[in-house]
Write a protein that holds these residues in place. Structure first.
Motif, PDB file in Angstrom:
ATOM      1  N   ALA A 238       0.841  -1.209   0.000  1.00 29.94           N
ATOM      2  CA  ALA A 238       0.000   0.000   0.000  1.00 29.94           C
ATOM      3  C   ALA A 238       0.871   1.252   0.000  1.00 29.94           C
ATOM      4  O   ALA A 238       0.629   2.206  -0.743  1.00 29.94           O
ATOM      5  CB  ALA A 238      -0.928  -0.011   1.218  1.00 29.94           C
ATOM      6  N   TRP A 239       1.913   1.240   0.822  1.00 31.27           N
ATOM      7  CA  TRP A 239       2.814   2.387   0.900  1.00 31.27           C
ATOM      8  C   TRP A 239       3.489   2.627  -0.453  1.00 31.27           C
ATOM      9  O   TRP A 239       3.549   3.763  -0.935  1.00 31.27           O
ATOM     10  CB  TRP A 239       3.857   2.149   2.002  1.00 31.27           C
ATOM     11  N   ALA A 240       4.008   1.554  -1.062  1.00 32.03           N
ATOM     12  CA  ALA A 240       4.708   1.695  -2.346  1.00 32.03           C
ATOM     13  C   ALA A 240       3.745   2.237  -3.411  1.00 32.03           C
ATOM     14  O   ALA A 240       4.111   3.099  -4.222  1.00 32.03           O
ATOM     15  CB  ALA A 240       5.281   0.349  -2.783  1.00 32.03           C
ATOM     16  N   TYR A 241       2.528   1.734  -3.397  1.00 34.21           N
ATOM     17  CA  TYR A 241       1.516   2.177  -4.369  1.00 34.21           C
ATOM     18  C   TYR A 241       1.233   3.674  -4.192  1.00 34.21           C
ATOM     19  O   TYR A 241       1.144   4.421  -5.175  1.00 34.21           O
ATOM     20  CB  TYR A 241       0.248   1.346  -4.157  1.00 34.21           C
ATOM     21  N   GLN A 242       1.157   4.093  -2.936  1.00 34.10           N
ATOM     22  CA  GLN A 242       0.953   5.530  -2.674  1.00 34.10           C
ATOM     23  C   GLN A 242       2.116   6.365  -3.201  1.00 34.10           C
ATOM     24  O   GLN A 242       1.933   7.517  -3.615  1.00 34.10           O
ATOM     25  CB  GLN A 242       0.797   5.786  -1.172  1.00 34.10           C
ATOM     26  N   GLN A 243       3.317   5.807  -3.174  1.00 34.44           N
ATOM     27  CA  GLN A 243       4.485   6.528  -3.694  1.00 34.44           C
ATOM     28  C   GLN A 243       4.490   6.581  -5.216  1.00 34.44           C
ATOM     29  O   GLN A 243       5.273   7.299  -5.811  1.00 34.44           O
ATOM     30  CB  GLN A 243       5.798   5.864  -3.262  1.00 34.44           C
TER      31      GLN A 243
ATOM     32  N   ALA B 130      -9.052 -10.799 -13.631  1.00 34.69           N
ATOM     33  CA  ALA B 130     -10.434 -10.754 -13.163  1.00 34.69           C
ATOM     34  C   ALA B 130     -10.605  -9.789 -11.998  1.00 34.69           C
ATOM     35  O   ALA B 130     -11.677  -9.234 -11.781  1.00 34.69           O
ATOM     36  CB  ALA B 130     -10.883 -12.157 -12.769  1.00 34.69           C
ATOM     37  N   GLN B 131      -9.519  -9.582 -11.251  1.00 37.68           N
ATOM     38  CA  GLN B 131      -9.643  -8.733 -10.061  1.00 37.68           C
ATOM     39  C   GLN B 131      -9.158  -7.304 -10.308  1.00 37.68           C
ATOM     40  O   GLN B 131      -8.875  -6.568  -9.368  1.00 37.68           O
ATOM     41  CB  GLN B 131      -8.864  -9.367  -8.909  1.00 37.68           C
ATOM     42  N   GLY B 132      -9.048  -6.938 -11.572  1.00 36.85           N
ATOM     43  CA  GLY B 132      -8.758  -5.534 -11.865  1.00 36.85           C
ATOM     44  C   GLY B 132      -7.288  -5.171 -11.866  1.00 36.85           C
ATOM     45  O   GLY B 132      -6.935  -3.982 -11.904  1.00 36.85           O
ATOM     46  N   LEU B 133      -6.420  -6.162 -11.810  1.00 33.05           N
ATOM     47  CA  LEU B 133      -4.989  -5.878 -11.937  1.00 33.05           C
ATOM     48  C   LEU B 133      -4.598  -6.029 -13.404  1.00 33.05           C
ATOM     49  O   LEU B 133      -5.303  -6.655 -14.190  1.00 33.05           O
ATOM     50  CB  LEU B 133      -4.187  -6.851 -11.073  1.00 33.05           C
ATOM     51  N   ASP B 134      -3.461  -5.445 -13.780  1.00 37.98           N
ATOM     52  CA  ASP B 134      -2.951  -5.591 -15.140  1.00 37.98           C
ATOM     53  C   ASP B 134      -2.002  -6.791 -15.159  1.00 37.98           C
ATOM     54  O   ASP B 134      -0.871  -6.700 -14.671  1.00 37.98           O
ATOM     55  CB  ASP B 134      -2.227  -4.296 -15.539  1.00 37.98           C
ATOM     56  N   ALA B 135      -2.476  -7.909 -15.707  1.00 38.05           N
ATOM     57  CA  ALA B 135      -1.673  -9.147 -15.730  1.00 38.05           C
ATOM     58  C   ALA B 135      -0.569  -8.990 -16.767  1.00 38.05           C
ATOM     59  O   ALA B 135      -0.684  -9.424 -17.909  1.00 38.05           O
ATOM     60  CB  ALA B 135      -2.562 -10.345 -16.038  1.00 38.05           C
ATOM     61  N   TYR B 136       0.513  -8.376 -16.320  1.00 40.29           N
ATOM     62  CA  TYR B 136       1.534  -7.848 -17.221  1.00 40.29           C
ATOM     63  C   TYR B 136       2.447  -8.932 -17.801  1.00 40.29           C
ATOM     64  O   TYR B 136       2.874  -8.861 -18.937  1.00 40.29           O
ATOM     65  CB  TYR B 136       2.350  -6.831 -16.423  1.00 40.29           C
ATOM     66  N   GLY B 137       2.777  -9.945 -17.010  1.00 42.07           N
ATOM     67  CA  GLY B 137       3.680 -10.961 -17.553  1.00 42.07           C
ATOM     68  C   GLY B 137       4.169 -11.954 -16.529  1.00 42.07           C
ATOM     69  O   GLY B 137       3.546 -12.157 -15.487  1.00 42.07           O
ATOM     70  N   VAL B 138       5.287 -12.559 -16.866  1.00 40.46           N
ATOM     71  CA  VAL B 138       5.848 -13.606 -16.011  1.00 40.46           C
ATOM     72  C   VAL B 138       7.332 -13.357 -15.792  1.00 40.46           C
ATOM     73  O   VAL B 138       7.995 -12.691 -16.596  1.00 40.46           O
ATOM     74  CB  VAL B 138       5.674 -15.004 -16.647  1.00 40.46           C
ATOM     75  N   SER B 139       7.835 -13.901 -14.703  1.00 40.55           N
ATOM     76  CA  SER B 139       9.271 -13.818 -14.449  1.00 40.55           C
ATOM     77  C   SER B 139       9.783 -15.191 -14.047  1.00 40.55           C
ATOM     78  O   SER B 139       9.005 -16.076 -13.669  1.00 40.55           O
ATOM     79  CB  SER B 139       9.579 -12.811 -13.342  1.00 40.55           C
ATOM     80  N   PHE B 140      11.076 -15.348 -14.148  1.00 41.11           N
ATOM     81  CA  PHE B 140      11.696 -16.585 -13.680  1.00 41.11           C
ATOM     82  C   PHE B 140      13.128 -16.253 -13.302  1.00 41.11           C
ATOM     83  O   PHE B 140      13.607 -15.127 -13.534  1.00 41.11           O
ATOM     84  CB  PHE B 140      11.645 -17.677 -14.761  1.00 41.11           C
ATOM     85  N   HIS B 141      13.813 -17.200 -12.711  1.00 43.56           N
ATOM     86  CA  HIS B 141      15.194 -16.977 -12.308  1.00 43.56           C
ATOM     87  C   HIS B 141      15.926 -18.298 -12.459  1.00 43.56           C
ATOM     88  O   HIS B 141      15.470 -19.307 -11.941  1.00 43.56           O
ATOM     89  CB  HIS B 141      15.255 -16.488 -10.859  1.00 43.56           C
TER      90      HIS B 141
ATOM     91  N   LYS C   5      -3.600  -9.496  -1.731  1.00 41.63           N
ATOM     92  CA  LYS C   5      -3.077  -8.236  -1.169  1.00 41.63           C
ATOM     93  C   LYS C   5      -2.985  -7.176  -2.257  1.00 41.63           C
ATOM     94  O   LYS C   5      -3.410  -6.029  -2.079  1.00 41.63           O
ATOM     95  CB  LYS C   5      -1.668  -8.436  -0.586  1.00 41.63           C
ATOM     96  N   LEU C   6      -2.402  -7.554  -3.403  1.00 40.29           N
ATOM     97  CA  LEU C   6      -2.219  -6.596  -4.504  1.00 40.29           C
ATOM     98  C   LEU C   6      -3.569  -6.085  -4.996  1.00 40.29           C
ATOM     99  O   LEU C   6      -3.746  -4.887  -5.238  1.00 40.29           O
ATOM    100  CB  LEU C   6      -1.438  -7.251  -5.650  1.00 40.29           C
ATOM    101  N   ALA C   7      -4.530  -6.997  -5.141  1.00 39.26           N
ATOM    102  CA  ALA C   7      -5.859  -6.596  -5.622  1.00 39.26           C
ATOM    103  C   ALA C   7      -6.490  -5.598  -4.655  1.00 39.26           C
ATOM    104  O   ALA C   7      -7.139  -4.636  -5.061  1.00 39.26           O
ATOM    105  CB  ALA C   7      -6.745  -7.827  -5.795  1.00 39.26           C
ATOM    106  N   ARG C   8      -6.256  -5.799  -3.363  1.00 46.54           N
ATOM    107  CA  ARG C   8      -6.861  -4.912  -2.366  1.00 46.54           C
ATOM    108  C   ARG C   8      -6.210  -3.538  -2.340  1.00 46.54           C
ATOM    109  O   ARG C   8      -6.902  -2.531  -2.295  1.00 46.54           O
ATOM    110  CB  ARG C   8      -6.731  -5.526  -0.960  1.00 46.54           C
ATOM    111  N   VAL C   9      -4.867  -3.484  -2.377  1.00 45.67           N
ATOM    112  CA  VAL C   9      -4.233  -2.179  -2.104  1.00 45.67           C
ATOM    113  C   VAL C   9      -3.429  -1.603  -3.269  1.00 45.67           C
ATOM    114  O   VAL C   9      -2.849  -0.533  -3.125  1.00 45.67           O
ATOM    115  CB  VAL C   9      -3.339  -2.238  -0.832  1.00 45.67           C
ATOM    116  N   ALA C  10      -3.400  -2.303  -4.413  1.00 45.79           N
ATOM    117  CA  ALA C  10      -2.679  -1.758  -5.567  1.00 45.79           C
ATOM    118  C   ALA C  10      -3.529  -1.901  -6.831  1.00 45.79           C
ATOM    119  O   ALA C  10      -3.070  -2.451  -7.839  1.00 45.79           O
ATOM    120  CB  ALA C  10      -1.334  -2.459  -5.728  1.00 45.79           C
ATOM    121  N   PRO C  11      -4.773  -1.398  -6.803  1.00 47.60           N
ATOM    122  CA  PRO C  11      -5.687  -1.613  -7.930  1.00 47.60           C
ATOM    123  C   PRO C  11      -5.097  -1.111  -9.249  1.00 47.60           C
ATOM    124  O   PRO C  11      -4.512  -0.036  -9.309  1.00 47.60           O
ATOM    125  CB  PRO C  11      -6.937  -0.817  -7.537  1.00 47.60           C
ATOM    126  N   GLY C  12      -5.229  -1.939 -10.280  1.00 46.96           N
ATOM    127  CA  GLY C  12      -4.774  -1.527 -11.604  1.00 46.96           C
ATOM    128  C   GLY C  12      -3.288  -1.656 -11.843  1.00 46.96           C
ATOM    129  O   GLY C  12      -2.815  -1.429 -12.963  1.00 46.96           O
TER     130      GLY C  12
END
Lengths: 376, 376
Positions: B99-104, B164-175, B119-126
């Motif tokens: 939430a703090w990072a999103y506010q920044q 479905a929850q309003g986030l931008d499903a941007y991609g995938v990562s791996f390591h 958590k992301l869906a709740r406090v970092a919409p979009g």
């Protein structure tokens, strides 16, 4: 016995992760050891936890202090400990640090090698020195390596040389390994030590002190015997091997003095599975291997965990820390189980975390602050 | 290439232990990677070394930043990095920190689990979110665990839910694991990734980014291929698996950006043998496992050592740190040899120590100060 700590945590709800130390329990542990080993000089091994209130409390009770560096000597002296109650117990010292300590009045030094002896002879003339001897031990939960000490034969030679070079060849030290669970190890070690000790005495080298090191345990997952059993075993071994020619005795408790006096409260940051049919849950805490729990290295020290949902049904877990480091896993091979009802945001108490936690924590790995601690 | 560092060390003779970082080499490494992977967005993995001068230099070159915590985001922003150039790349985050990072203004987040997604869906919409996938890898020198990522099947499910929850499903990562020495691992991983990627696209989930993580090496004892070979292997794998449907690409170099740009100078505190006929010498340095060299854990990372007496006859050694901890040994099983003429007080350079050193160092274990560093 940590009821005071739990009350503090309930009432204060400190920001996690937070270590809370009960000074009364530290005092209790000190008094108990003094009662049980009345003839021993207790040198608190500061490296276990150098928090100023702990040092102050112990100093007030008459404790002496085993230090590992100039930095620790400075901290001890800043809390009012006089130099004659300090042992510079690290066998690996820079010559300028020895010189500095000597100037402050420190007169008791450890060594285990020719090169270290030469440094002491040069810059700490007349100081009491003791040689650390490698004894053959098993049974310790924290790995004991050959890093410290030398063979008994070499120790004899070095103590002879110490005398010849104007140092006071005060005695010998050994260490059976930290969190030692086999009480017979002290007997085994003292058997080896006493032979070389008396051989030196007969040669006219005035060794007169035996430093038993540390090794007494704290209460982690595995059941351990009480302090009474340890002190009894040590006393029996001393009598058996030294009889009526009892030397001065030094003991350097660290873990057993402060370990059980601390509780680390942490928050559950995340609970997850890696696939839909994963048997084990991953429980991620806000403290990990680099935030103070370094002794979980190779899952050596197995702390007891307490959750607000204890008593309900449990399932197997892997417990990990909050950093992006793949090595920051506390327990994966060890069978840990936590309540199935455990939730993100729950607070977990990690018991017996008073020793070897705060100072191990990294300065800022992954941007996380070092472990905070409070003494009550 | 670290001639500037050696000159600095000769002229300044800083108090040891001291890490010196050559900012020009960091810049060189950044420019080289940008040249070789022109289409990729470079997010410097701050955890490797968050020193302000490094961040400032990289920010000036246009780098973006991969962060692991609120603490790292604060440091990045304090050096003038704007929030839109920051990725909150840790999959383990407290909801209040998201939430703090999103506010920044941070709008790019990693996740790998249902709970984190909520958590992301709740406090970092979009916000743009990417899911870390567990790929099947070998060949990394720093141990890779299953701590991060989830199965490809679960990742698909989570990215559907993210949308479905309003986030931008941007991609995938791996390591593929840090200090990865097998170049084929990226091809193997991207093969697995591309399948799930295109399956999602066909379903109408607008994934459009692949985050390659880190893994490019620094130069330790074992010979490694140059950055050119790594970038070529990655590019080839991308083309092979994504063809003319190339996604946006993110890469998160840490070790390869700063590792070789640092030299840690240390002093020999003691050289000893445990008995008269000991074959190996013990060489004790004023820096060890708890003073910044944590990656010597299990002797994983094998640093190159340089002494002022190189070129003369050598003998086998065990290399250890200065603390009273028996686990503070850097190399015992690995065959290290140092000049027989090496003396107490000599300065040894530990090469390629720019990454994963300073921040790992403990606050004050055994009373030793954290590793100092200077950027030139």
């Amino acid at each position: 016995m940590t009821e005071r700590i739990f009350r503090y945590l309930r009432e204060q709800q400190p920001e996690t992760p937070c270590l809370v130390i009960d000074l009364d329990m530290v005092e209790h542990n000190f008094r108990r050891m003094r009662e049980l080993l009345p003839a021993a000089h207790i040198f608190y091994a500061m490296k276990a936890n150098p928090a100023a209130p702990i040092l102050t409390r112990l100093a007030g009770l008459g404790s002496r202090f085993d230090t590992a560096s100039r930095g620790e000597i400075e901290i001890a002296m800043a809390t009012g400990v006089s130099a004659d109650r300090i042992s510079f117990g690290n066998t690996i010292k820079k010559e300028r640090d020895i010189a500095w300590a000597y100037q402050q009045g420190v007169r008791l030094f450890a060594f285990d090698s020719e090169a270290e002896l030469q440094k002491l002879a040069r810059v700490a003339p007349g100081a009491r020195v003791f040689c650390r001897v490698l004894v053959d031990c098993g049974g310790a939960e924290w790995p004991l390596s050959r890093k410290f000490g030398c063979s008994p034969e070499m120790a004899k030679d070095l103590l002879r040389k110490a005398k010849a070079q104007g140092l006071d060849a005060y005695g010998v030290s050994f260490h059976v390994g930290s969190q030692q669970t086999d009480l017979e190890q002290w007997d085994k070690a003292l058997g080896q030590i006493s032979q070389m000790f008396f051989a030196l005495v007969e040669e006219g080298v005035d060794v007169r002190m035996v430093n038993l090191g540390g090794g007494f345990p704290a209460q982690y997952r595995a059941e351990v015997r009480g302090i009474e059993a340890y002190c009894e075993a040590v006393t029996r071994a001393l009598v058996r091997h030294f009889g009526n020619r009892m030397p001065e005795v030094i003991i350097e408790p660290g873990r057993s003095m402060v370990g059980d006096a601390g509780v680390l409260q942490t928050e559950v940051v995340l609970i997850s599975r890696k696939s839909a049919n994963d048997r084990k849950r991953w429980v991620y805490l806000d403290v990990g291997k680099f935030g103070g729990l370094a002794e979980t290295m190779d899952e050596s020290i197995k702390y007891r965990l307490r959750t607000p949902r204890d008593g309900t049904r449990t399932g197997p877990v892997i417990v990990a820390g909050p950093t992006c480091d793949s090595a920051d896993i506390l327990y994966e091979k060890t069978d840990y189980r936590l309540p199935l009802s455990l939730k993100v945001g729950d607070r977990i108490d990690i018991l017996s975390t008073g020793a070897y936690t705060t100072t191990y924590s990294s300065v800022a790995f992954n941007g996380f602050q070092p472990l905070k601690s409070v003494c009550i």
